[in-house]
Design a protein around this motif. Structure first.
Motif, mmCIF file in Angstrom:
data_model
loop_
_atom_site.group_PDB
_atom_site.id
_atom_site.type_symbol
_atom_site.label_atom_id
_atom_site.label_comp_id
_atom_site.label_asym_id
_atom_site.label_seq_id
_atom_site.Cartn_x
_atom_site.Cartn_y
_atom_site.Cartn_z
ATOM 1 N N ASN A 55 39.538 33.757 30.381
ATOM 2 C CA ASN A 55 38.706 34.855 30.877
ATOM 3 C C ASN A 55 38.108 34.505 32.236
ATOM 4 O OD1 ASN A 55 39.213 36.054 28.430
ATOM 5 N ND2 ASN A 55 37.112 35.915 27.667
ATOM 6 N N GLY A 56 37.564 33.288 32.345
ATOM 7 C CA GLY A 56 36.915 32.862 33.579
ATOM 8 C C GLY A 56 37.878 32.802 34.746
ATOM 9 N N ARG A 57 39.084 32.299 34.512
ATOM 10 C CA ARG A 57 40.076 32.210 35.587
ATOM 11 C C ARG A 57 40.441 33.614 36.093
ATOM 12 N NH1 ARG A 57 43.705 27.822 35.348
ATOM 13 N NH2 ARG A 57 44.862 28.923 36.998
ATOM 14 N N LEU A 58 40.577 34.552 35.174
ATOM 15 C CA LEU A 58 40.965 35.896 35.581
ATOM 16 C C LEU A 58 39.804 36.646 36.239
ATOM 17 C CD1 LEU A 58 43.189 36.898 32.536
ATOM 18 C CD2 LEU A 58 43.941 36.367 34.853
ATOM 19 N N ARG A 59 38.590 36.427 35.753
ATOM 20 C CA ARG A 59 37.431 37.034 36.418
ATOM 21 C C ARG A 59 37.309 36.490 37.844
ATOM 22 N NH1 ARG A 59 33.186 39.447 33.505
ATOM 23 N NH2 ARG A 59 31.634 38.431 34.836
ATOM 24 N N ALA A 60 37.610 35.215 38.028
ATOM 25 C CA ALA A 60 37.551 34.630 39.373
ATOM 26 C C ALA A 60 38.586 35.274 40.283
ATOM 27 C CB ALA A 60 37.765 33.119 39.286
ATOM 28 N N ALA A 61 39.745 35.644 39.733
ATOM 29 C CA ALA A 61 40.780 36.293 40.539
ATOM 30 C C ALA A 61 40.352 37.675 41.015
ATOM 31 C CB ALA A 61 42.070 36.393 39.728
ATOM 32 N N LEU A 62 39.386 38.275 40.320
ATOM 33 C CA LEU A 62 38.904 39.613 40.681
ATOM 34 C C LEU A 62 37.627 39.578 41.500
ATOM 35 C CD1 LEU A 62 39.353 41.401 37.206
ATOM 36 C CD2 LEU A 62 40.973 41.373 39.122
ATOM 37 N N ALA A 63 37.005 38.416 41.578
ATOM 38 C CA ALA A 63 35.642 38.331 42.117
ATOM 39 C C ALA A 63 35.526 38.861 43.533
ATOM 40 C CB ALA A 63 35.157 36.885 42.047
ATOM 41 N N GLY A 64 36.536 38.667 44.371
ATOM 42 C CA GLY A 64 36.416 39.100 45.752
ATOM 43 C C GLY A 64 36.675 40.569 45.962
ATOM 44 N N ALA A 65 37.112 41.286 44.919
ATOM 45 C CA ALA A 65 37.503 42.683 45.089
ATOM 46 C C ALA A 65 36.537 43.669 44.450
ATOM 47 C CB ALA A 65 38.897 42.896 44.491
ATOM 48 N N VAL A 66 35.597 43.192 43.641
ATOM 49 C CA VAL A 66 34.714 44.106 42.928
ATOM 50 C C VAL A 66 33.356 43.434 42.739
ATOM 51 C CG1 VAL A 66 35.477 43.297 40.659
ATOM 52 C CG2 VAL A 66 34.538 45.589 40.868
ATOM 53 N N GLU A 67 32.303 44.243 42.729
ATOM 54 C CA GLU A 67 30.955 43.716 42.512
ATOM 55 C C GLU A 67 30.879 43.043 41.141
ATOM 56 O OE1 GLU A 67 28.440 43.682 44.539
ATOM 57 O OE2 GLU A 67 29.342 44.845 46.173
ATOM 58 N N PRO A 68 30.080 41.968 41.032
ATOM 59 C CA PRO A 68 29.974 41.273 39.733
ATOM 60 C C PRO A 68 29.597 42.194 38.582
ATOM 61 C CG PRO A 68 28.972 39.961 41.461
ATOM 62 C CD PRO A 68 29.331 41.270 42.095
ATOM 63 N N SER A 69 28.750 43.195 38.848
ATOM 64 C CA SER A 69 28.324 44.095 37.773
ATOM 65 C C SER A 69 29.455 44.975 37.269
ATOM 66 C CB SER A 69 27.175 44.978 38.252
ATOM 67 O OG SER A 69 27.592 45.765 39.367
ATOM 68 N N ALA A 70 30.550 45.086 38.050
ATOM 69 C CA ALA A 70 31.652 45.957 37.669
ATOM 70 C C ALA A 70 32.866 45.193 37.153
ATOM 71 C CB ALA A 70 32.062 46.826 38.855
ATOM 72 N N LEU A 71 32.752 43.872 37.035
ATOM 73 C CA LEU A 71 33.875 43.085 36.527
ATOM 74 C C LEU A 71 34.138 43.409 35.053
ATOM 75 C CD1 LEU A 71 33.119 39.576 38.049
ATOM 76 C CD2 LEU A 71 35.135 40.990 38.529
ATOM 77 N N PRO A 72 35.394 43.310 34.606
ATOM 78 C CA PRO A 72 35.681 43.502 33.179
ATOM 79 C C PRO A 72 34.864 42.535 32.319
ATOM 80 C CG PRO A 72 37.713 43.475 34.437
ATOM 81 C CD PRO A 72 36.630 43.062 35.380
ATOM 82 N N ARG A 73 34.378 43.044 31.197
ATOM 83 C CA ARG A 73 33.542 42.242 30.300
ATOM 84 C C ARG A 73 34.241 41.880 28.997
ATOM 85 N NH1 ARG A 73 28.269 41.970 31.794
ATOM 86 N NH2 ARG A 73 27.640 43.286 33.541
ATOM 87 N N ARG A 74 35.314 42.571 28.665
ATOM 88 C CA ARG A 74 35.993 42.299 27.400
ATOM 89 C C ARG A 74 37.483 42.091 27.671
ATOM 90 N NH1 ARG A 74 34.257 46.585 22.980
ATOM 91 N NH2 ARG A 74 35.065 44.921 21.639
ATOM 92 N N TRP A 75 38.063 41.142 26.948
ATOM 93 C CA TRP A 75 39.437 40.721 27.194
ATOM 94 C C TRP A 75 40.195 40.609 25.879
ATOM 95 C CZ3 TRP A 75 40.625 39.626 32.411
ATOM 96 C CH2 TRP A 75 39.518 39.595 33.260
ATOM 97 N N ARG A 76 41.412 41.084 25.875
ATOM 98 C CA ARG A 76 42.301 40.956 24.711
ATOM 99 C C ARG A 76 43.664 40.470 25.196
ATOM 100 N NH1 ARG A 76 38.118 41.250 22.799
ATOM 101 N NH2 ARG A 76 37.347 42.533 21.074
ATOM 102 N N TYR A 77 44.200 39.450 24.499
ATOM 103 C CA TYR A 77 45.495 38.881 24.869
ATOM 104 C C TYR A 77 46.475 39.047 23.705
ATOM 105 C CZ TYR A 77 42.487 36.731 28.365
ATOM 106 O OH TYR A 77 41.573 36.535 29.360
ATOM 107 N N GLY A 78 47.715 39.295 24.036
ATOM 108 C CA GLY A 78 48.738 39.456 23.004
ATOM 109 C C GLY A 78 50.114 39.198 23.549
ATOM 110 N N TRP A 79 51.126 39.426 22.695
ATOM 111 C CA TRP A 79 52.509 39.153 23.076
ATOM 112 C C TRP A 79 53.132 40.311 23.850
ATOM 113 C CZ3 TRP A 79 50.747 39.988 18.133
ATOM 114 C CH2 TRP A 79 51.169 41.165 17.509
ATOM 115 N N ALA A 80 52.516 41.501 23.778
ATOM 116 C CA ALA A 80 53.047 42.659 24.492
ATOM 117 C C ALA A 80 51.968 43.721 24.550
ATOM 118 C CB ALA A 80 54.293 43.215 23.804
ATOM 119 N N LEU A 81 52.057 44.597 25.531
ATOM 120 C CA LEU A 81 51.189 45.763 25.541
ATOM 121 C C LEU A 81 51.642 46.705 24.431
ATOM 122 C CD1 LEU A 81 50.886 46.600 29.358
ATOM 123 C CD2 LEU A 81 49.342 45.245 27.946
#
Length: 564
Positions: free
Chosen positions: A405-431
């Motif tokens: 989660n942290g690595r992916l939030r860091a990848a978004l940090a420069g493009a969106v305000e911290p208050s607007a970053l995704p807060r929930r994450w789900r991982y799986g084998w396919a969409l």
């Protein structure tokens, strides 16, 4: 190559009785079989009150016969994408009855043995006889009524564009006929052209290889979701000679999937751009670098309005045309898709482009696929459903979910305000995908249901699957069961077996019974479970076994069925 028949006169004019219409399990089904089955359905519908009927059948031959039987009985047919409880409940308020492979609780209509010869007449092309649904990719599915003339004219356009290249080749498909693309390309067009089709659907890449190798020159109707998952380990050299033409629709094919199609299947697909509202709009075949633009189909006119594509087409309702949510760059030779215009949300008064976030997540190299969704609630928040790459799973294994989660939030940090970053994450084998290969927003949001456990697919085949399941201490199933020593209820274990069984295999609608079920050992919070599933299609039986480092917890069989 057979003469193209007008579909309004398909049964009244007909073809020779022995003409092959479809095949099922190696057995040919003739035009006489089709006409007889359509008559059985026509008499069943004619004997039933009400005009509006929801029709769902797994078998494409039976579905085609039921569809024409309903139309010749003067019925309007609604096409649900699935028969999940929520879908059936929504349809119950819109239709007069259900027909086909639906749960027995809906008392679905079945064909009658014809009591008299059927005298076929031509269908009324002006009749509003079909209702299809949008995919619901950005909200609840919307009902789209269609006149028969719109459908039949579109079939004639498809035939004018490509029938000469197909030379009578039969049709294989990975997509369902319950959607407009599958309905047109794998059923209505072949019926009009006299090309036989497979009554079954190819669910796995192994099925594609085997079918192309066995069938000879054939047409494959697929979607990007299927074409981007072609394993290089399969013997594609045996399949390539059997592929006459390849079609894809449901979204643009990625450059990586296009390269796989060229290498493994030997050709670039004809990509078709369209929607439930408009029908087919444009096409392209990227067999050379200069062929990236989309070109309008015959009789379709395009314009650009505030950067979005407006479509004027005889295959839609008319009026001022249909304004899509696709941003385009329109030129003399075609148009370029620039992304969706309707995927902007406001988070903490900040405008956020969901598409831009998805592109940044993909650029991180940690995920292969990602969708960002706005999650409903008192305060709007963003959630991410993603398929980790090999590097992403390594990060997950080494640092846990929080680390990824942290690595992916860091990848978004420069493009969106911290208050607007995704807060929930789900991982799986396919969409999550429907039978058309599309991802619906409602299915993405369902991944955040706290009752759904975090699961990782370790192995899968046509008949078995192995998953790792994290039994989180926060699962609501532990509430009250029991306060002092919480354990996972047995009914929840059965529910999870069915949940993942339905996602991995095509299970029939009805639950019939349990067999040989044993609960050997309790499952406390925090357990890392392994779930082994086995699917026996011939016996419609799903076997399951839950185990962990502590040993075996539960096992048994679940038997399903459908209408007789």
């Amino acid at each position: 190559m057979a003469e193209l028949l007008r579909l309004d006169s398909l049964l009244s004019l007909g073809r020779p009785p022995g003409w092959p219409v479809a095949w099922r399990d190696g057995q040919w089904l003739s035009f006489a079989d089709f006409s007889g089955r359509a008559a059985a359905w026509q008499q069943a519908f004619a004997a039933s009150p009400g005009r509006d009927w929801a029709l769902y059948l797994h078998d494409s031959f039976d579905f085609a016969a039921a569809l024409f039987g309903a139309w010749h009985a003067g019925k309007r047919v609604y096409l649900p994408a699935d028969v999940l409880p929520a879908t059936v409940a929504r349809l119950a308020g819109q239709v007069d009855g259900f027909a086909g492979d639906l749960p027995h609780t809906q008392q679905p209509l079945r064909p009658l043995a014809p009591s008299r010869p059927t005298r076929w007449s031509s269908l009324d092309r002006q009749a509003q006889a079909l209702v299809v649904y949008t995919s619901g990719s950005s909200g609840e599915p919307v009902a789209i009524p269609k006149r028969l003339g719109q459908l039949f004219d579109e079939v004639e356009t498809l035939a004018a564009c490509w029938e000469g290249e197909l030379d009578g080749a039969p049709v294989l498909a990975t997509v369902s006929h319950q959607h407009i693309y599958g309905l047109l390309f794998r059923l209505l067009w072949p019926l009009a052209a006299g090309r036989p089709f497979d009554a079954g659907r190819l669910a796995f890449p192994e099925d594609i290889v085997a079918a192309l190798a066995a069938r000879g020159p054939a047409v494959l109707v697929a979607s990007p979701a299927h074409l981007k998952r072609l394993p290089r380990t399969l013997p594609w050299q045996t399949a390539r000679p059997g592929l006459r033409a390849l079609f894809s629709s449901g979204g643009p094919l990625s450059d990586e999937a296009l390269a796989d199609c060229r290498e493994l299947l030997g050709q670039a697909p004809v990509e078709v751009y369209g929607s439930s509202e408009t029908g087919g709009v444009a096409w392209r075949r990227r067999d050379q670098p200069a062929a990236a633009l989309w070109r309008a189909l015959p009789r379709v006119e395009l314009s650009c309005e505030d950067g979005a594509l407006r479509v004027h087409s005889p295959y839609q309702g008319g009026g001022d045309g249909f304004l899509t949510a696709d941003r385009v760059r329109l030129g003399a030779d075609g148009f370029e898709l620039l992304g969706r215009a309707d995927r902007i949300v406001k988070i903490e008064e900040k405008r956020v482009s969901l598409g831009a976030l998805e592109r940044l997540l993909l650029d991180s190299g940690l995920v292969e696929e990602a969708r960002v969704v706005a999650l409903p609630g008192p305060r709007l928040t963003l959630g991410v459903v993603a398929v980790p790459s090999a590097a992403g799973w390594r990060c997950y294994d080494e640092s846990g979910k929080r680390g990824l989660n942290g690595r992916l939030r860091a990848a978004l940090a420069g493009a969106v305000e911290p208050s607007a970053l995704p807060r929930r994450w789900r991982y799986g084998w396919a969409l999550p995908l429907d039978s058309q290969g599309k991802t619906k927003e409602s299915d993405l949001i369902a991944r955040f249901d706290p009752r759904r456990p975090s699961a990782r697919l370790q192995a899968r085949s046509e008949e078995s699957a192995l998953l790792d399941i994290d039994v989180a201490a926060t699962s609501p199933f532990f509430d009250g069961h029991f306060p002092a020593t919480p354990i996972l209820p047995g009914v929840t274990q059965l529910e999870w077996a069915v949940l993942f069984g339905r996602e991995l295999f095509e299970l029939p609608a009805d639950f019939l019974r349990l067999e040989a079920v044993k609960f050997q050992q309790v499952i406390p919070p925090g357990t890392l479970l392994q779930l082994e599933l086995g699917w026996q299609a011939a016996r419609t039986t799903l076997s399951f076994r839950f185990s962990s480092a502590a040993g075996q917890h539960a096992s048994g069989r679940i038997v399903f069925g459908g209408p007789a």
